[in-house]
Write a protein that holds these residues in place. Structure first.
Motif, short mmCIF file in Angstrom:
data_model
loop_
_atom_site.label_atom_id
_atom_site.label_comp_id
_atom_site.label_asym_id
_atom_site.label_seq_id
_atom_site.Cartn_x
_atom_site.Cartn_y
_atom_site.Cartn_z
N ILE A 64 0.82 -1.22 0.00
CA ILE A 64 0.00 0.00 0.00
C ILE A 64 0.86 1.27 0.00
CG2 ILE A 64 -1.69 1.33 1.32
CD1 ILE A 64 -2.89 -1.36 2.21
N ILE B 31 1.46 4.00 -3.17
CA ILE B 31 1.15 5.42 -2.98
C ILE B 31 2.35 6.27 -3.34
CG2 ILE B 31 0.64 7.17 -1.24
CD1 ILE B 31 -1.09 5.10 0.19
N TRP C 230 -2.45 4.63 -7.52
CA TRP C 230 -3.31 4.86 -6.36
C TRP C 230 -4.51 3.93 -6.36
CZ3 TRP C 230 -2.81 10.77 -7.48
CH2 TRP C 230 -1.58 11.21 -6.98
N LEU C 231 -5.04 3.61 -7.53
CA LEU C 231 -6.12 2.63 -7.60
C LEU C 231 -5.64 1.25 -7.16
CD1 LEU C 231 -7.87 3.64 -10.96
CD2 LEU C 231 -8.73 3.97 -8.63
N ALA D 108 -5.50 1.27 -3.44
CA ALA D 108 -6.84 1.12 -2.85
C ALA D 108 -7.37 -0.30 -3.01
CB ALA D 108 -7.80 2.12 -3.50
N VAL E 70 -8.99 -3.85 -0.24
CA VAL E 70 -10.26 -4.42 -0.67
C VAL E 70 -10.08 -5.90 -1.01
CG1 VAL E 70 -12.06 -4.36 -2.45
CG2 VAL E 70 -11.15 -2.23 -1.50
#
Length: 275
Positions: free
Chosen positions: A21, A25, A237-238, A241, A245
């Protein structure tokens, strides 16, 4: 129900997710910075190419540096080419990606100073050690126009400045290094070399050789034109994210599968007693 998260497999999977993550980023932020840099550079190029030509000596000086805001600015100079001190720059590509040389010719100004002129691209000869045959430029006193460029460095270009090359062959167009090279070769006129160099735009060569270097607005392969960094930033960034999930989806799927297996074991009939 979720005690399986403490197993070795799930601890490793969770740690990898937690590392991915921030990494993604940061990659997105890096791409955004590259996007901002390109936008600023494109504005400099647009402004420079739209401006009227000015004297080269108004934007550079002997031993000086070309300012970032003056990149690609169209400049003029009056003098004559010194083909006796001509150099070639190795490993340069044409508009159709053929590898060859750029022709770098000192241009002696009326005041005795020297401006380095990149006259364009020529193909490589059969021998990599012999000096190639180069079409001659316009003779006598002329006025040249070109795009002003900064000195090339290994740090900025990524090109390694290889030593021990054949005579009159170089890897980088750097006015300081070339001035030293010319003076060491006995060229007394090279004591006053202007910083930077120009990419010739006129007069055009007879017969189209050397092949003039296209401006960044004409060269679709130039890395500064396509704005690909902003989409890449959003993409990273997707991805960042999507990691948590995806982790949650996997955890819930594993929990359901474990619950189903436990329920099936409880529903299995007891074995019949043997009389």
């Amino acid at each position: 129900m979720y005690r399986f998260l403490l197993t070795r497999q799930w601890v490793i999977l969770t740690l990898v997710a937690l590392l991915l993550i921030p990494t993604m980023i940061r990659l997105g932020v890096w791409q955004l910075h590259r996007h901002d840099h390109r936008q600023a550079l494109n504005k400099v190029i647009d402004d420079s190419l739209a401006a009227q030509p000015v004297s080269a000596e108004s934007l550079t000086s002997v031993g000086g540096t070309v300012r970032h805001e003056d990149l690609y600015r169209r400049v003029t100079a009056k003098g004559r080419f010194d083909t006796a001190q001509e150099l070639v720059v190795r490993r340069r590509t044409s508009t159709d990606d053929q590898v060859g040389y750029h022709v770098l010719t000192p241009f002696l100004l009326d005041n005795g100073r020297t401006l380095l002129v990149n006259r364009g691209w020529i193909p490589s000869p059969g021998s990599q050690t012999a000096f190639p045959k180069i079409p001659a430029p316009a003779g006598g006193e002329i006025t040249v126009t070109g795009r002003l460029m900064q000195d090339e460095t290994t740090a900025a270009s990524g090109i390694k400045n290889v030593k021990g090359l054949p005579d009159r062959q170089i890897m980088l167009i750097n006015s300081g290094q070339i001035g030293t090279l010319l003076r060491d070769g006995g060229d007394g006129s090279a004591k006053d070399v202007l910083g930077g160099y120009i990419e010739l735009t006129s007069p055009a060569p007879k017969g189209g050789s050397p092949e003039l270097i296209p401006s960044p607005k004409e060269d679709s392969s130039w890395i500064g034109l396509g704005d690909i960094n902003l989409p890449y930033a959003v993409q990273w960034w997707l991805f960042a994210a999507a990691v948590p999930v995806g982790w949650v989806i996997l955890v819930r799927r594993e929990a359901r599968e474990r619950a189903r297996r436990t329920e099936e074991r409880h529903e299995e009939p007891a074995p019949a007693a043997v009389g």
